[in-house]
Design a protein around this motif. Sequence first.
Motif, mmCIF file in Angstrom:
data_model
loop_
_atom_site.group_PDB
_atom_site.id
_atom_site.type_symbol
_atom_site.label_atom_id
_atom_site.label_comp_id
_atom_site.label_asym_id
_atom_site.label_seq_id
_atom_site.Cartn_x
_atom_site.Cartn_y
_atom_site.Cartn_z
ATOM 1 N N UNK A 148 51.371 62.525 14.991
ATOM 2 C CA UNK A 148 50.258 61.571 15.033
ATOM 3 C C UNK A 148 50.168 60.758 13.744
ATOM 4 N N UNK A 149 50.289 61.426 12.608
ATOM 5 C CA UNK A 149 50.263 60.691 11.344
ATOM 6 C C UNK A 149 51.656 60.179 10.955
ATOM 7 N N UNK A 150 52.675 60.647 11.656
ATOM 8 C CA UNK A 150 54.053 60.170 11.465
ATOM 9 C C UNK A 150 54.559 60.377 10.034
ATOM 10 N N UNK A 151 54.195 61.504 9.423
ATOM 11 C CA UNK A 151 54.674 61.773 8.063
ATOM 12 C C UNK A 151 56.082 62.360 8.134
ATOM 13 N N UNK A 152 56.810 62.285 7.031
ATOM 14 C CA UNK A 152 58.144 62.867 6.957
ATOM 15 C C UNK A 152 58.048 64.393 6.950
ATOM 16 N N UNK A 153 59.138 65.041 7.345
ATOM 17 C CA UNK A 153 59.160 66.507 7.379
ATOM 18 C C UNK A 153 58.850 67.089 6.007
ATOM 19 N N UNK A 154 59.396 66.493 4.966
ATOM 20 C CA UNK A 154 59.168 66.981 3.602
ATOM 21 C C UNK A 154 57.701 66.857 3.211
ATOM 22 N N UNK A 155 57.059 65.782 3.665
ATOM 23 C CA UNK A 155 55.633 65.594 3.377
ATOM 24 C C UNK A 155 54.796 66.645 4.096
ATOM 25 N N UNK A 156 55.144 66.937 5.346
ATOM 26 C CA UNK A 156 54.424 67.972 6.089
ATOM 27 C C UNK A 156 54.541 69.319 5.391
ATOM 28 N N UNK A 157 55.704 69.612 4.847
ATOM 29 C CA UNK A 157 55.911 70.863 4.102
ATOM 30 C C UNK A 157 54.960 70.936 2.910
ATOM 31 N N UNK A 158 54.750 69.811 2.226
ATOM 32 C CA UNK A 158 53.831 69.797 1.080
ATOM 33 C C UNK A 158 52.418 70.179 1.496
ATOM 34 N N UNK A 159 51.989 69.749 2.675
ATOM 35 C CA UNK A 159 50.658 70.122 3.181
ATOM 36 C C UNK A 159 50.584 71.636 3.420
ATOM 37 N N UNK A 160 51.618 72.188 4.043
ATOM 38 C CA UNK A 160 51.605 73.628 4.334
ATOM 39 C C UNK A 160 51.649 74.454 3.059
ATOM 40 N N UNK A 161 52.407 73.966 2.074
ATOM 41 C CA UNK A 161 52.457 74.666 0.783
ATOM 42 C C UNK A 161 51.077 74.697 0.152
ATOM 43 N N UNK A 162 50.328 73.601 0.276
ATOM 44 C CA UNK A 162 48.971 73.559 -0.293
ATOM 45 C C UNK A 162 48.072 74.589 0.379
ATOM 46 N N UNK A 163 48.127 74.680 1.710
ATOM 47 C CA UNK A 163 47.307 75.675 2.414
ATOM 48 C C UNK A 163 47.653 77.084 1.947
ATOM 49 N N UNK A 164 48.945 77.359 1.831
ATOM 50 C CA UNK A 164 49.376 78.684 1.374
ATOM 51 C C UNK A 164 48.951 78.950 -0.065
ATOM 52 N N UNK A 165 49.062 77.939 -0.922
ATOM 53 C CA UNK A 165 48.689 78.097 -2.334
ATOM 54 C C UNK A 165 47.215 78.439 -2.485
ATOM 55 N N UNK A 166 46.366 77.739 -1.726
ATOM 56 C CA UNK A 166 44.927 77.995 -1.819
ATOM 57 C C UNK A 166 44.588 79.377 -1.268
ATOM 58 N N UNK A 167 45.238 79.769 -0.181
ATOM 59 C CA UNK A 167 45.002 81.105 0.387
ATOM 60 C C UNK A 167 45.395 82.175 -0.641
ATOM 61 N N UNK A 168 46.557 82.014 -1.253
ATOM 62 C CA UNK A 168 47.003 82.996 -2.258
ATOM 63 C C UNK A 168 46.086 82.997 -3.474
ATOM 64 N N UNK A 169 45.617 81.820 -3.849
ATOM 65 C CA UNK A 169 44.666 81.710 -4.962
ATOM 66 C C UNK A 169 43.388 82.494 -4.646
ATOM 67 N N UNK A 170 42.887 82.343 -3.422
ATOM 68 C CA UNK A 170 41.661 83.043 -3.023
ATOM 69 C C UNK A 170 41.885 84.555 -2.955
#
Length: 403
Positions: A163-185
């Motif tokens: 839907x947002x038509x982002x590149x695969x590498x960009x999508x990975x950056x979003x998932x890394x952020x979710x994981x980083x915040x979860x690990x931080x918490x």
Amino acid sequence: MATVKILLWKHDRKSDGRHPIALRVTKDRKSKYIFTGEYILEKDWDVQKGLAKKSYPSSVRLNNLLLKKLTEAHDVALEIEAKNKNQSVAIITKKITGTDQFNFFQASEVFLSNLLKRKKYDQHYNQSLRLNVFKTYLGKKTLSFTELSVTLIKGFETYLLHERKVAQRTAVNYLILLRTIYNFARKEFDVDATNYPFGKGKIQIKFPETEKIGLSKEEVQLLETAQDLTPAQQHAVNVWLISFYFAGVRVGDVVQLKWSDFKDGRLYYRMGKNQKLVSLAIPNKAQKILRFYKEQKGHESGLVFPFLMETNLKNEKQLSIRIKTITRNLNRRLEIVADKLKMDKKLSMHIARHSFGNISGDKIPIQMLQKLYRHSSITTTVNYQQNFMHKETDDALEKVIGF
């Protein structure tokens, strides 16, 4: 023994400036927060007492409510620890509230706040934008950690890609952020990881291979000899060439270069990314560009290039924002130059480094490239340079089919 304290949660704020009031439950140096549902302006809050000031219109009512909640929380914590003194702060908090109130976006606010405290302004900007996209996808501003499931994350990834038509590498950056915040918490607030959605058999984040393409020697020569450019376009080309001549210096470092960084025929500067001190000889081609700027009016500012002359270099946040704007403008002008020169590659500041790698290929020992690239690990250099080292594979291919 667990302790409970009332405090003002400064990591979040309503549009009218009021902050939420929370109970902080701490045990074994780990804390979790219970939000009371009450909000107050910072000026009306007594930090020492952990209560509303008398000047606050409803201070008596609010303080009675807060003290009641504090007493109830203390009583529950004591009762739990009387049965089992080894209970974690997460379990104690859940018993007090009946649920796990500390949610993903509250953790993200603390995470972003820490980035600002560490003066990571670029990271703060980028991660804030990504979190806003995530909120848009969810359609809500609260999300418990138990709701952050494999199904939800996969749905978000699909939304990003299709839907947002982002590149695969960009999508990975979003998932890394979710994981980083979860690990931080998990680390900072002892968030329960029973439903942790990342890892084997769940969400496994893998970086897609990226294609790094730099200019060839002939294409760099086109830039060096380009004619009929506007002053703005020539500035952009000069910045690109200086970056290239010094083995791909990042644009943020190039535009901050000062005349005092050049001594005895060498460039001495500290990299903005990792604060490494770098010393490189000034190539003859670079000297020609530097002489041009030395002769320009305004060089008394101490800066080689004119882009930051009106910027307060001591204000790191302002400087970071300004460099982003400068980079966008340089890239737009470089695109126009590439079109004028009929280049079929996308020309940007970022590929100055790729171009150095492409032209060096496998001609330079990898240990020397590590020094030129300013990499801490030679593995990083090998992984980067393998994008441009083709001779061995080309020779091998030719040996098989060259009959």
